[in-house]
Design an enzyme around this catalytic site. Structure first.
Site, mmCIF file in Angstrom:
data_model
loop_
_atom_site.group_PDB
_atom_site.id
_atom_site.type_symbol
_atom_site.label_atom_id
_atom_site.label_comp_id
_atom_site.label_asym_id
_atom_site.label_seq_id
_atom_site.Cartn_x
_atom_site.Cartn_y
_atom_site.Cartn_z
ATOM 1 N N LYS A 162 0.830 -1.251 -0.017
ATOM 2 C CA LYS A 162 0.039 0.273 -0.029
ATOM 3 C C LYS A 162 1.041 1.240 0.087
ATOM 4 O O LYS A 162 1.866 1.060 0.362
ATOM 5 C CB LYS A 162 -0.798 0.102 1.118
ATOM 6 C CG LYS A 162 -0.161 -0.061 2.776
ATOM 7 C CD LYS A 162 0.096 1.367 3.109
ATOM 8 C CE LYS A 162 0.808 1.248 4.514
ATOM 9 N NZ LYS A 162 1.567 2.532 4.696
ATOM 10 N N ASP A 172 -2.661 -1.431 9.701
ATOM 11 C CA ASP A 172 -3.202 -1.504 8.307
ATOM 12 C C ASP A 172 -3.471 -2.925 7.693
ATOM 13 O O ASP A 172 -3.613 -3.001 6.522
ATOM 14 C CB ASP A 172 -2.036 -0.855 7.403
ATOM 15 C CG ASP A 172 -0.641 -1.147 7.818
ATOM 16 O OD1 ASP A 172 -0.380 -2.032 8.287
ATOM 17 O OD2 ASP A 172 0.331 -0.151 7.672
HETATM 18 O O1 C5P Z 1 -0.264 -1.225 14.164
HETATM 19 P P1 C5P Z 1 1.069 -1.253 13.842
HETATM 20 O O2 C5P Z 1 1.617 -2.591 14.367
HETATM 21 O O3 C5P Z 1 1.338 -1.382 12.441
HETATM 22 O O4 C5P Z 1 1.956 -0.354 14.357
HETATM 23 C C1 C5P Z 1 3.247 0.036 14.471
HETATM 24 C C2 C5P Z 1 3.881 1.025 15.517
HETATM 25 O O5 C5P Z 1 3.504 2.136 14.868
HETATM 26 C C3 C5P Z 1 2.951 1.066 16.710
HETATM 27 O O6 C5P Z 1 3.534 0.207 17.842
HETATM 28 C C4 C5P Z 1 2.919 2.641 17.102
HETATM 29 O O7 C5P Z 1 4.189 2.893 17.676
HETATM 30 C C5 C5P Z 1 3.046 3.474 15.788
HETATM 31 N N1 C5P Z 1 1.605 3.631 15.409
HETATM 32 C C6 C5P Z 1 1.107 4.710 15.997
HETATM 33 N N2 C5P Z 1 -0.221 5.121 15.644
HETATM 34 C C7 C5P Z 1 -0.862 4.519 14.834
HETATM 35 C C8 C5P Z 1 -0.271 3.214 14.059
HETATM 36 C C9 C5P Z 1 0.943 3.095 14.493
HETATM 37 O O8 C5P Z 1 1.953 5.306 16.791
HETATM 38 N N3 C5P Z 1 -1.984 4.979 14.173
#
Ligand code: C5P
Length: 314
Positions: free
Chosen positions: A18, A145
């Site tokens: 993406k 995502d």
């Molecule tokens: O959800 P995902 O595992 O992709 O997120 C990885 C990291 O990115 C999270 O631990 C956080 O530090 C950051 N993140 C965030 N806010 C979001 C998505 C991700 O702070 N909306």
């Protein structure tokens, strides 16, 4: 490259990367995530994930970025498969083959793609018949995502990015992705975003997708979309990797309609007028020596789906 045959009886799922056409980052929430308003587009860089019954858990990696993914329980495809096995009491181990063509830690949801693919593959292999909502609920527990990567196309994301809403869009867009040798850590980029905002005393409003971007998508006009691309994480990515700004500026100078850091970076995404324009831009960027790994792709494309014939059928 690792030679990794697909096992008999395996289910293979193709899954896209993406790009965030717009990424508005709101305040940090009490759970540590940031409130987002984003518009995703699935693009035609694909991983393929094959699952087959095996006598122990095993990950076999192949493809362009095979050497950059964990092959233990930290692998997101393994976590996804184990989640499904636990939830539906399936007492089986899997061999998971990942044919990796999406950059790792590149801001293109490479890890999330493998998680989404594993969910769809396990559903099929174990005959669970999960519906879209059940898959999306599992997906959201694996990453912000992952739900989008399941559905693909274009979509608006809110919450921490996991709540999806459809967007009106037309047309196919042609991209060039400039991929860095080393990845950026998503948590570090969000932390840098917070640090810069605090340092500069920036008041962070609730995030909202712009009407310009929505109008551009409705029109299908790449020039309008190029002008509307926006990423709130870009200053943080530039701060951690100053050479990315030079790369972005060069691509725009060479004729891209817009250039933007993809998600948390360090991949830089360039939107072009046409397939031919994407070829020209790739040639110019390759000659500039600013980036060695360039990939062309189009979007939107479908989300994770089972394929009859794997890319490298053995
Ligand atoms: O959800 P995902 O595992 O992709 O997120 C990885 C990291 O990115 C999270 O631990 C956080 O530090 C950051 N993140 C965030 N806010 C979001 C998505 C991700 O702070 N909306």
């Amino acid at each position: 490259m690792t030679v990794a045959p697909t096992l008999p009886g395996a289910v293979t799922v193709r899954v896209p990367a993406k790009v965030n056409l717009e990424l508005r980052v709101g305040p940090r929430r009490p759970d540590g995530f940031h409130a987002l308003a984003t518009v995703y587009q699935a693009v035609s860089l694909h991983d393929e994930v094959s699952v087959a019954r095996w006598d122990e858990w095993q990950v076999v990696a192949a493809g362009a970025y095979a050497d950059r993914i964990p092959t233990d329980g930290d692998n997101l495809a393994v976590r996804a498969a184990r989640l499904v096995a636990d939830r539906w009491d399936v007492d089986e181990c899997l061999s998971i083959r990942i044919d990796k063509d999406i950059p790792v830690a590149g801001g293109m949801a490479g890890g999330s793609a493998d998680a989404a693919a594993a969910l769809v593959a396990c559903d099929q292999l174990w005959g669970l018949g999960l519906d879209r909502d059940e898959l999306a609920e599992l997906a959201a527990t694996l990453g912000s995502d992952v739900p989008f990567i399941l559905s693909g196309g274009n979509a608006m994301g809110s919450g921490r990015g996991e709540q999806l809403a459809p967007v009106l869009a037309r047309g196919t867009f042609h991209w060039v992705f400039a991929i860095s040798d080393t990845g950026l850590s998503t948590p570090e980029v969000y932390a840098e975003c917070d640090r810069l905002r605090e340092r500069d005393g920036i008041d962070v409003p609730e995030p909202q997708v712009s009407s310009e971007l929505m109008a551009a998508l409705r029109s299908g006009d790449p020039a309008l979309l190029g002008a509307a691309l926006h990423n709130d994480l870009e200053p943080a990515a530039f701060s951690l990797r100053p050479q990315l700004r030079e790369l972005r500026d060069a691509g725009v100078e060479f004729g891209a309609l817009g250039g933007i850091v993809s998600g948390s970076g360090p991949t830089v995404a360039f939107l072009t007028e046409s397939h031919e324009a994407s070829l020209d831009l790739s040639v110019s960027l390759a000659a500039s020596d600013l980036c060695r790994d360039l990939r062309r792709a189009k979007g939107p494309v479908h989300g994770a789906h089972v394929v009859a014939t794997p890319r490298h059928a053995d």
